[in-house]
Design an enzyme around this catalytic site. Structure first.
Site, PDB file in Angstrom:
ATOM      1  N   LYS A  13      10.077  -1.100   3.360  1.00 43.45           N
ATOM      2  CA  LYS A  13      10.256  -1.161   1.906  1.00 43.45           C
ATOM      3  C   LYS A  13      10.862   0.137   1.359  1.00 43.45           C
ATOM      4  CE  LYS A  13       5.829  -1.699   1.039  1.00 43.45           C
ATOM      5  NZ  LYS A  13       5.216  -1.737   2.380  1.00 43.45           N
ATOM      6  N   ARG A  88      -0.384  -4.327  -5.046  1.00 49.87           N
ATOM      7  CA  ARG A  88      -0.940  -4.646  -3.736  1.00 49.87           C
ATOM      8  C   ARG A  88      -2.143  -5.573  -3.845  1.00 49.87           C
ATOM      9  NH1 ARG A  88       1.120   0.380  -1.135  1.00 49.87           N
ATOM     10  NH2 ARG A  88       0.586   0.393   1.054  1.00 49.87           N
ATOM     11  N   ARG A 127       6.397   6.329  13.407  1.00 53.75           N
ATOM     12  CA  ARG A 127       6.460   7.161  12.199  1.00 53.75           C
ATOM     13  C   ARG A 127       5.389   8.257  12.255  1.00 53.75           C
ATOM     14  NH1 ARG A 127       6.105   4.007   6.559  1.00 53.75           N
ATOM     15  NH2 ARG A 127       3.876   4.160   6.835  1.00 53.75           N
ATOM     16  N   ARG A 133       2.359  11.536   9.146  1.00 50.50           N
ATOM     17  CA  ARG A 133       1.541  11.048   8.031  1.00 50.50           C
ATOM     18  C   ARG A 133       0.113  10.861   8.502  1.00 50.50           C
ATOM     19  NH1 ARG A 133       3.923   6.261   4.286  1.00 50.50           N
ATOM     20  NH2 ARG A 133       1.752   5.630   4.425  1.00 50.50           N
TER      21      ARG A 133
HETATM   22  P1  AMP Z   1       2.225   3.484   1.212  1.00 45.76           P
HETATM   23  O1  AMP Z   1       3.046   4.731   1.317  1.00 45.76           O
HETATM   24  O2  AMP Z   1       2.781   2.521   0.208  1.00 45.76           O
HETATM   25  O3  AMP Z   1       1.980   2.847   2.554  1.00 45.76           O
HETATM   26  O4  AMP Z   1       0.794   3.923   0.654  1.00 45.76           O
HETATM   27  C1  AMP Z   1      -0.033   4.821   1.367  1.00 45.76           C
HETATM   28  C2  AMP Z   1      -1.473   4.689   0.896  1.00 45.76           C
HETATM   29  O5  AMP Z   1      -1.545   4.981  -0.497  1.00 45.76           O
HETATM   30  C3  AMP Z   1      -2.067   3.294   1.041  1.00 45.76           C
HETATM   31  O6  AMP Z   1      -2.577   3.047   2.327  1.00 45.76           O
HETATM   32  C4  AMP Z   1      -3.153   3.342  -0.023  1.00 45.76           C
HETATM   33  O7  AMP Z   1      -4.262   4.104   0.404  1.00 45.76           O
HETATM   34  C5  AMP Z   1      -2.477   4.126  -1.141  1.00 45.76           C
HETATM   35  N1  AMP Z   1      -1.735   3.224  -2.053  1.00 45.76           N
HETATM   36  C6  AMP Z   1      -0.391   3.193  -2.276  1.00 45.76           C
HETATM   37  N2  AMP Z   1      -0.061   2.233  -3.162  1.00 45.76           N
HETATM   38  C7  AMP Z   1      -1.221   1.630  -3.520  1.00 45.76           C
HETATM   39  C8  AMP Z   1      -1.558   0.544  -4.379  1.00 45.76           C
HETATM   40  N3  AMP Z   1      -0.606  -0.117  -5.063  1.00 45.76           N
HETATM   41  N4  AMP Z   1      -2.870   0.200  -4.489  1.00 45.76           N
HETATM   42  C9  AMP Z   1      -3.829   0.861  -3.832  1.00 45.76           C
HETATM   43  N5  AMP Z   1      -3.594   1.867  -2.980  1.00 45.76           N
HETATM   44  C10 AMP Z   1      -2.299   2.270  -2.817  1.00 45.76           C
END
Ligand code: AMP
Length: 187
Positions: A13, A88, A127, A133
């Site tokens: 994404k 989400r 990654r 990360r």
């Molecule tokens: P991502 O980079 O989108 O994979 O997000 C990394 C982490 O941030 C996720 O595993 C969640 O812990 C938190 N996070 C990001 N976006 C959301 C969301 N929309 N709702 C809840 N937690 C989020």
């Protein structure tokens, strides 16, 4: 133009959002990036979010909804935006509908990137070694994939019913996938 890039962690994404925004002249809003920046700055938001993120759990809905509500009011979002990693959960999707309706903003496309689990795990572990990360470890990856199935997958039906869901095969080279997005969105 307003879009949502939906799909499991590791579906590409973020990568596709970066390619698309250059083409369409809009901005990317990634809740994950905003949260990671807050964690590294040690802000109160970051302190609250860190333990959830490290475990691969979702940060509470009210926190991320607040982030989005503020961010989309900023000047650079006027031309349009891609939401990457938000919503989400159904609660987040419903809150987003209200936020957009209040401001007369229309969501045009929700792109669902389809990628099989084995491929996702391979990408996320890759990654982990490249970007370091802290949530790309096997335990957190397992959690995040399960949470996607339990909490985020229902959004596919939600947007299908609104007739704005578009499926894109997320397996292939970055360029191939970008071409598929272009074919679906028309930009
Ligand atoms: P991502 O980079 O989108 O994979 O997000 C990394 C982490 O941030 C996720 O595993 C969640 O812990 C938190 N996070 C990001 N976006 C959301 C969301 N929309 N709702 C809840 N937690 C989020």
């Amino acid at each position: 133009m307003q879009l949502i890039f939906l799909g499991p962690p590791g579906a590409g994404k973020g990568t596709q959002a970066k390619i698309f925004l250059e083409r369409a002249g809009i901005v990317q809003i990634s809740t994950g990036d905003i949260l990671r920046a807050s964690v590294s700055k040690g802000t109160p938001l970051g302190l609250k979010a860190k333990s959830f993120m490290d475990q691969g759990a979702l940060v509470p809905d009210d926190v991320v909804i607040g982030i989005i509500e503020q961010r989309i009011q900023e000047e650079d979002c006027k031309k349009g935006f891609i939401l990457d990693g938000f919503p989400r959960t159904l609660e987040q999707a419903k809150a987003l509908d209200e936020i957009l309706a209040k401001r007369n903003i229309k969501m045009e496309h929700v792109i669902n990137f389809n990628v099989p689990d084995e491929e996702l795990i391979k990408r996320l572990l890759g990654r982990a070694s490249q970007e370091g990360r802290s949530d790309d470890n096997p335990e957190s990856i397992k959690n995040r994939l399960q949470i996607f199935k339990d909490k985020t997958q229902p959004l596919i039906n939600y947007y299908e019913e609104k007739k704005i869901l578009r499926h894109v095969d997320g397996v292939g080279t970055t360029d191939e996938i970008a071409e598929r997005v272009k074919a679906v969105v028309g930009v």
